[in-house]
Scaffold this motif. Sequence first.
Motif, short mmCIF file in Angstrom:
data_model
loop_
_atom_site.label_atom_id
_atom_site.label_comp_id
_atom_site.label_asym_id
_atom_site.label_seq_id
_atom_site.Cartn_x
_atom_site.Cartn_y
_atom_site.Cartn_z
N SER A 1 0.82 -1.22 0.00
CA SER A 1 0.00 0.00 0.00
C SER A 1 0.85 1.26 0.00
CB SER A 1 -0.93 0.02 1.21
OG SER A 1 -0.20 -0.04 2.42
N GLU B 1 1.91 1.90 -3.58
CA GLU B 1 0.71 2.36 -4.27
C GLU B 1 0.41 3.81 -3.92
OE1 GLU B 1 -3.23 -0.16 -5.44
OE2 GLU B 1 -2.84 0.13 -3.29
N ASN C 1 4.08 2.04 -13.59
CA ASN C 1 4.21 1.13 -12.44
C ASN C 1 4.38 -0.31 -12.91
OD1 ASN C 1 1.63 -0.52 -12.32
ND2 ASN C 1 0.74 1.55 -12.25
N PHE D 1 3.40 -3.43 -10.69
CA PHE D 1 2.88 -3.98 -9.44
C PHE D 1 2.67 -5.48 -9.63
CE2 PHE D 1 0.87 0.40 -8.43
CZ PHE D 1 2.09 0.85 -7.93
#
Length: 270
Positions: free
Chosen positions: A227, A230, A242, A244
């Motif tokens: 998180s 993010e 990004n 992820f």
Amino acid sequence: MNKKHKMIFFKILFYIFVIYFGVSLVVYFYQRKLLYHPGENNYLDEGPLNHKIEKVYIQSENELVAWRFVKNKNFKTILFFHGNAGKIDNRIYKLNEFSKLDINYLIFAYRGFSGNKGKPTEQGLYEDARAAKKWLNSNGVEDNSIILYGESLGTAIAVDLASSNSFSGLILESPFTSMEILAKKYYPYLPAKLILKDKYKSIEKISKINSPILIMHGREDKIVPFSMGEEMYKKFDGVKYNFFSDNDDHMMNFNENLINTIKKFISSLN
């Protein structure tokens, strides 16, 4: 509650306070030993280098050991900021992948790491980062040809440097928002805001950056919550990308997908 019970109650409160204060005091004085681990090897097996590097020295407050790889003087240069544990050698598996790309690199060890003199502190590491940038500048590499790459703790150092300079790009692997918030996660019973010396407030600096950013983070990260990566990505308003990953832990796997992402990001900067 009678007088005797009150006395016992207040004695218990007093002892709890003394213990709490004592623990906080110990953590205050020894916190940097908890944060920085120059002698710890907790990364993937480094193996041998698959390319030739030049060992150089950068002058900060103390002399810093560094490795430089120049594939082509016309290529951009990655300035690499390592995490809070281990030596330069522990990043060889990453450097071997960099050597296959159209990129040069400079990786250096902070004060207190890889045999360097001194003790790591937040401001000291920022100073070391500025010295590394200055060394590249003095060797013909301008800021617009530098890509900062930070891993874990190194992301905070990269963000700090990028917040006051204009670089070609910035890559953050497993970034955290601030050490204060991370400390509260690991030590919720301690007054982190009061006793923490090295705060690394990246979340407050990222909006000052004007370079394109690639943020990479694994959702299985057990050290820095996904998180946080993010949140850093959402907070940045500039050109951003990004990677992820669903399966990566804190030290991400340098697999084909990740490497291709880095490759595409570097190409976009050209």
